[in-house]
Design a protein around this motif. Structure first.
Motif, PDB file in Angstrom:
ATOM      1  N   ASP A 111     -23.018 -35.832 -31.996  1.00 57.15           N
ATOM      2  CA  ASP A 111     -22.523 -36.193 -31.390  1.00 57.15           C
ATOM      3  C   ASP A 111     -22.564 -36.935 -30.140  1.00 57.15           C
ATOM      4  OD1 ASP A 111     -24.794 -35.107 -29.746  1.00 57.15           O
ATOM      5  OD2 ASP A 111     -24.142 -33.431 -28.508  1.00 57.15           O
ATOM      6  N   GLY A 112     -21.646 -37.626 -29.854  1.00 57.44           N
ATOM      7  CA  GLY A 112     -21.533 -38.466 -28.810  1.00 57.44           C
ATOM      8  C   GLY A 112     -20.676 -38.470 -27.772  1.00 57.44           C
ATOM      9  N   VAL A 113     -20.403 -39.546 -27.224  1.00 56.15           N
ATOM     10  CA  VAL A 113     -19.570 -39.816 -25.457  1.00 56.15           C
ATOM     11  C   VAL A 113     -18.463 -41.604 -25.927  1.00 56.15           C
ATOM     12  CG1 VAL A 113     -20.859 -40.945 -23.498  1.00 56.15           C
ATOM     13  CG2 VAL A 113     -19.117 -39.165 -23.169  1.00 56.15           C
ATOM     14  N   VAL A 114     -17.653 -40.658 -25.689  1.00 55.45           N
ATOM     15  CA  VAL A 114     -16.691 -41.973 -26.068  1.00 55.45           C
ATOM     16  C   VAL A 114     -16.020 -42.632 -24.016  1.00 55.45           C
ATOM     17  CG1 VAL A 114     -14.493 -43.636 -26.899  1.00 55.45           C
ATOM     18  CG2 VAL A 114     -15.687 -41.979 -28.098  1.00 55.45           C
ATOM     19  N   TYR A 115     -15.589 -43.837 -23.849  1.00 52.41           N
ATOM     20  CA  TYR A 115     -14.962 -44.132 -22.525  1.00 52.41           C
ATOM     21  C   TYR A 115     -14.474 -44.941 -23.050  1.00 52.41           C
ATOM     22  CZ  TYR A 115     -19.542 -42.268 -20.392  1.00 52.41           C
ATOM     23  OH  TYR A 115     -20.870 -41.511 -20.077  1.00 52.41           O
ATOM     24  N   PHE A 116     -13.042 -44.988 -22.319  1.00 51.07           N
ATOM     25  CA  PHE A 116     -11.836 -45.700 -22.308  1.00 51.07           C
ATOM     26  C   PHE A 116     -10.826 -45.414 -21.302  1.00 51.07           C
ATOM     27  CE2 PHE A 116      -9.967 -41.535 -23.669  1.00 51.07           C
ATOM     28  CZ  PHE A 116      -9.008 -41.393 -23.417  1.00 51.07           C
ATOM     29  N   ALA A 157      -8.733 -50.053 -33.919  1.00 52.12           N
ATOM     30  CA  ALA A 157      -7.252 -48.812 -34.926  1.00 52.12           C
ATOM     31  C   ALA A 157      -6.658 -48.402 -33.303  1.00 52.12           C
ATOM     32  CB  ALA A 157      -8.412 -47.834 -35.398  1.00 52.12           C
ATOM     33  N   THR A 158      -6.810 -48.371 -31.971  1.00 48.48           N
ATOM     34  CA  THR A 158      -6.412 -48.087 -30.750  1.00 48.48           C
ATOM     35  C   THR A 158      -5.965 -49.009 -29.779  1.00 48.48           C
ATOM     36  OG1 THR A 158      -8.440 -48.148 -29.364  1.00 48.48           O
ATOM     37  CG2 THR A 158      -7.876 -45.875 -30.520  1.00 48.48           C
ATOM     38  N   ASP A 159      -5.822 -50.456 -30.571  1.00 46.28           N
ATOM     39  CA  ASP A 159      -5.332 -51.388 -29.776  1.00 46.28           C
ATOM     40  C   ASP A 159      -3.757 -51.023 -29.925  1.00 46.28           C
ATOM     41  OD1 ASP A 159      -4.917 -54.607 -28.484  1.00 46.28           O
ATOM     42  OD2 ASP A 159      -4.538 -54.419 -29.932  1.00 46.28           O
ATOM     43  N   PRO A 160      -3.051 -50.824 -31.028  1.00 45.08           N
ATOM     44  CA  PRO A 160      -1.768 -50.689 -30.885  1.00 45.08           C
ATOM     45  C   PRO A 160      -0.892 -49.935 -29.819  1.00 45.08           C
ATOM     46  CG  PRO A 160      -2.287 -50.738 -33.417  1.00 45.08           C
ATOM     47  CD  PRO A 160      -3.434 -51.200 -32.338  1.00 45.08           C
ATOM     48  N   TRP A 161      -1.631 -49.077 -29.557  1.00 46.10           N
ATOM     49  CA  TRP A 161      -1.486 -47.743 -28.887  1.00 46.10           C
ATOM     50  C   TRP A 161      -1.775 -48.152 -27.130  1.00 46.10           C
ATOM     51  CZ3 TRP A 161      -5.256 -43.621 -31.381  1.00 46.10           C
ATOM     52  CH2 TRP A 161      -4.446 -43.549 -33.038  1.00 46.10           C
ATOM     53  N   PRO A 177       0.394 -49.715 -20.723  1.00 46.83           N
ATOM     54  CA  PRO A 177       1.216 -48.340 -20.054  1.00 46.83           C
ATOM     55  C   PRO A 177       2.873 -48.182 -21.555  1.00 46.83           C
ATOM     56  CG  PRO A 177       1.008 -49.687 -18.570  1.00 46.83           C
ATOM     57  CD  PRO A 177       0.313 -50.090 -18.669  1.00 46.83           C
ATOM     58  N   ILE A 178       3.640 -49.106 -22.129  1.00 46.08           N
ATOM     59  CA  ILE A 178       3.922 -48.932 -22.592  1.00 46.08           C
ATOM     60  C   ILE A 178       3.608 -48.902 -23.566  1.00 46.08           C
ATOM     61  CG2 ILE A 178       5.953 -50.091 -23.608  1.00 46.08           C
ATOM     62  CD1 ILE A 178       6.303 -51.837 -21.045  1.00 46.08           C
ATOM     63  N   SER A 179       2.648 -49.103 -24.528  1.00 42.24           N
ATOM     64  CA  SER A 179       2.356 -49.255 -25.800  1.00 42.24           C
ATOM     65  C   SER A 179       1.196 -47.507 -25.629  1.00 42.24           C
ATOM     66  CB  SER A 179       1.632 -50.035 -26.386  1.00 42.24           C
ATOM     67  OG  SER A 179       1.941 -50.990 -26.080  1.00 42.24           O
ATOM     68  N   VAL A 183       2.839 -44.432 -29.701  1.00 43.22           N
ATOM     69  CA  VAL A 183       1.548 -42.816 -30.078  1.00 43.22           C
ATOM     70  C   VAL A 183       2.627 -41.303 -29.168  1.00 43.22           C
ATOM     71  CG1 VAL A 183      -0.424 -43.308 -28.196  1.00 43.22           C
ATOM     72  CG2 VAL A 183      -0.155 -41.607 -30.833  1.00 43.22           C
ATOM     73  N   THR A 184       2.098 -40.465 -29.772  1.00 48.23           N
ATOM     74  CA  THR A 184       2.947 -39.032 -29.158  1.00 48.23           C
ATOM     75  C   THR A 184       1.934 -39.207 -27.585  1.00 48.23           C
ATOM     76  OG1 THR A 184       3.746 -38.276 -31.109  1.00 48.23           O
ATOM     77  CG2 THR A 184       3.526 -37.130 -29.004  1.00 48.23           C
ATOM     78  N   ASN A 185       0.864 -38.563 -28.439  1.00 47.63           N
ATOM     79  CA  ASN A 185      -0.251 -38.443 -27.722  1.00 47.63           C
ATOM     80  C   ASN A 185      -1.173 -39.019 -27.386  1.00 47.63           C
ATOM     81  OD1 ASN A 185      -2.821 -37.244 -25.073  1.00 47.63           O
ATOM     82  ND2 ASN A 185      -1.262 -34.849 -26.371  1.00 47.63           N
ATOM     83  N   ALA A 186      -2.174 -40.103 -26.182  1.00 47.99           N
ATOM     84  CA  ALA A 186      -2.423 -40.893 -26.800  1.00 47.99           C
ATOM     85  C   ALA A 186      -4.030 -40.761 -26.491  1.00 47.99           C
ATOM     86  CB  ALA A 186      -2.316 -42.255 -25.374  1.00 47.99           C
ATOM     87  N   HIS A 187      -4.117 -39.926 -25.474  1.00 46.76           N
ATOM     88  CA  HIS A 187      -5.831 -39.094 -25.293  1.00 46.76           C
ATOM     89  C   HIS A 187      -6.369 -38.826 -26.207  1.00 46.76           C
ATOM     90  CE1 HIS A 187      -5.569 -40.363 -21.035  1.00 46.76           C
ATOM     91  NE2 HIS A 187      -4.386 -40.201 -21.044  1.00 46.76           N
ATOM     92  N   SER A 188      -4.977 -37.416 -26.726  1.00 47.46           N
ATOM     93  CA  SER A 188      -4.997 -36.935 -27.995  1.00 47.46           C
ATOM     94  C   SER A 188      -5.919 -37.357 -29.312  1.00 47.46           C
ATOM     95  CB  SER A 188      -4.481 -35.768 -28.506  1.00 47.46           C
ATOM     96  OG  SER A 188      -4.534 -34.494 -29.438  1.00 47.46           O
ATOM     97  N   SER A 189      -5.073 -38.192 -29.830  1.00 46.66           N
ATOM     98  CA  SER A 189      -5.044 -39.410 -31.027  1.00 46.66           C
ATOM     99  C   SER A 189      -6.460 -39.876 -30.951  1.00 46.66           C
ATOM    100  CB  SER A 189      -4.376 -39.735 -30.691  1.00 46.66           C
ATOM    101  OG  SER A 189      -2.852 -39.796 -30.792  1.00 46.66           O
ATOM    102  N   THR A 190      -6.950 -40.206 -29.893  1.00 42.81           N
ATOM    103  CA  THR A 190      -8.680 -40.840 -30.002  1.00 42.81           C
ATOM    104  C   THR A 190      -9.151 -40.086 -29.974  1.00 42.81           C
ATOM    105  OG1 THR A 190      -6.727 -42.828 -27.731  1.00 42.81           O
ATOM    106  CG2 THR A 190      -9.393 -42.617 -28.043  1.00 42.81           C
ATOM    107  N   ARG A 191      -8.785 -38.419 -28.999  1.00 41.14           N
ATOM    108  CA  ARG A 191     -10.017 -38.403 -29.612  1.00 41.14           C
ATOM    109  C   ARG A 191      -9.992 -37.857 -31.217  1.00 41.14           C
ATOM    110  NH1 ARG A 191      -8.382 -35.855 -24.584  1.00 41.14           N
ATOM    111  NH2 ARG A 191      -9.712 -35.584 -23.555  1.00 41.14           N
TER     112      ARG A 191
END
Length: 289
Positions: free
Chosen positions: A125-130, A187-191, A135-137, A142-150
Motif C-alpha cells: 500500500d502507499g500514499v499519494v499527494y497531488f 498520465a494526469t497532466d492532461p487533467w 482548473p479548466i483542464s 475529466v469527469t472526476n479528477a480525484h476519483s480518476s487519480t485514485r
C-alpha cells in the motif's frame, strides 16, 4: 520496407497537423456564442438592470484564496481562464460555475496483491499527494479528477511493482516511488493535476516467506559466528604456541605460571583446590631399577 516506413511517418505527421488545425479552429470558436447566444445574454443583462439592486445577490460570487471558479456561459468556458480569488460576476440566466480546490490532496492507496517479477505474492500500500494546477483542464477534460487519480494510482502501483523482484522491492523504495511519481504525473497532466509525491507505506510478505527468510538469516548468522569462533581458536592456538616456546626457554617460567594459576584459583574462594604435584619431586621416592 524503407518506403513503407517513410509513408507511415508522413501519415502520422499529417494526422498531427490535422489534429492541431482542428484544435486551433475549436479554440477560435470557443468564445463565440452566436446570434441566439448573444440574444440570451442581452435578455439576462436587461433582467439584471430591471431587478437592480436585488439582482446583485445572484450576480456577485466569492471564491476563497485557495479556490478558483470555472465559468460556463451557455455551455462554453468564458475567457479560457478561471476566476478568483475574491469577487466575480456571473449572469443569473446564462452562467453557471464550478469551484476547484487548489490545495494539496492526499489519499491512501488500498493494499494491492501484487505478483513480483520473481513470482512472489506481496501486499503493498502507499500514499499519494497531488494538487490541481490547471482548473479548466480538471473540469473540462475529466469527469472526476480525484476519483480518476485514485484509480490510476492503484493500476500504476501494480504495473511498476510487477517489473521488480522482491529484493528490489524491499531495498529500493525511493526509486520505486520516483518512478511511480513520474508515471502518474505524465498520465494526469492532461487533467490539470500535478503529482507532488508518492510514498510506499508497507510491504506485507506471506507468513511462510517470512519464516523462510528468518530461518535463512538465522543460518547465515550462525555460520558467521562459527567462522568468527574458529578464527579466534586459531589465533589463541598461535598465541599458546608462542607462549610455550617462551616457557621452554626458561623452566622457572613454568613454575611461576603454575603459582600464578594457583593464586587466581584461590582468589575465587573455592572450597576445593586441585594441587598438581610435579613428577620431579616424586623421583626420589620411586624405587630405582
Amino acid at each position: 520496407m524503407i518506403s513503407t516506413t517513410s509513408s507511415t511517418a508522413e501519415m502520422v505527421t499529417q494526422g498531427k497537423f490535422q489534429i492541431n488545425a482542428m484544435e486551433n479552429i475549436e479554440d477560435k470558436n470557443a468564445g463565440r456564442l452566436g446570434c441566439f447566444g448573444w440574444l440570451l445574454v442581452l435578455i439576462s443583462l436587461l433582467f439584471i438592470a430591471g431587478t437592480f439592486p436585488l439582482s446583485l445577490l445572484l450576480c456577485v460570487k466569492i471564491v476563497k484564496e485557495y479556490e478558483r471558479a470555472v465559468i460556463f456561459r451557455l455551455g462554453r468556458i468564458t475567457d479560457r481562464k478561471p476566476k478568483g480569488p475574491g469577487l466575480f460576476f456571473v449572469l443569473p440566466c446564462t452562467d453557471n460555475f464550478v469551484k476547484v480546490d487548489l490545495r494539496t490532496v492526499s489519499f491512501d492507496i488500498p493494499p494491492q496483491e501484487i505478483l513480483t517479477k520473481d513470482s512472489v505474492t506481496v501486499s503493498v500500500d502507499g500514499v499519494v499527494y497531488f494538487r490541481i494546477h490547471c482548473p479548466i483542464s480538471s473540469v473540462a477534460n475529466v469527469t472526476n479528477a480525484h476519483s480518476s487519480t485514485r484509480l490510476l494510482a492503484q493500476t500504476t502501483l501494480r504495473n511498476v511493482l510487477g517489473t521488480k523482484n522482491l529484493a528490489e522491492l524491499l531495498s529500493d523504495r525511493e526509486g520505486i516511488s520516483l518512478s511511480m511519481q513520474e508515471a502518474l504525473d505524465d498520465a494526469t497532466d492532461p487533467w490539470g493535476i500535478k503529482v507532488e509525491r508518492v510514498e510506499i507505506k508497507d510491504v506485507k510478505l506471506p507468513q511462510q516467506l517470512q519464516r523462510a527468510m528468518a530461518a535463512e538469516a538465522e543460518a547465515s548468522r550462525e555460520a558467521r559466528a562459527k567462522i568468527i569462533a574458529a578464527e579466534g581458536e586459531m589465533k589463541a592456538s598461535r598465541a599458546l604456541k608462542e607462549a610455550s616456546l617462551v616457557i621452554a626457554e626458561s623452566p622457572s617460567a613454568l613454575q611461576l605460571r603454575y603459582l600464578q594459576s594457583l593464586n587466581s584459583i584461590a582468589a575465587e574462594k573455592n572450597s576445593t583446590i586441585i594441587f598438581p604435584l610435579p613428577m620431579d619431586l616424586l623421583q626420589g621416592f620411586m624405587p630405582r631399577k
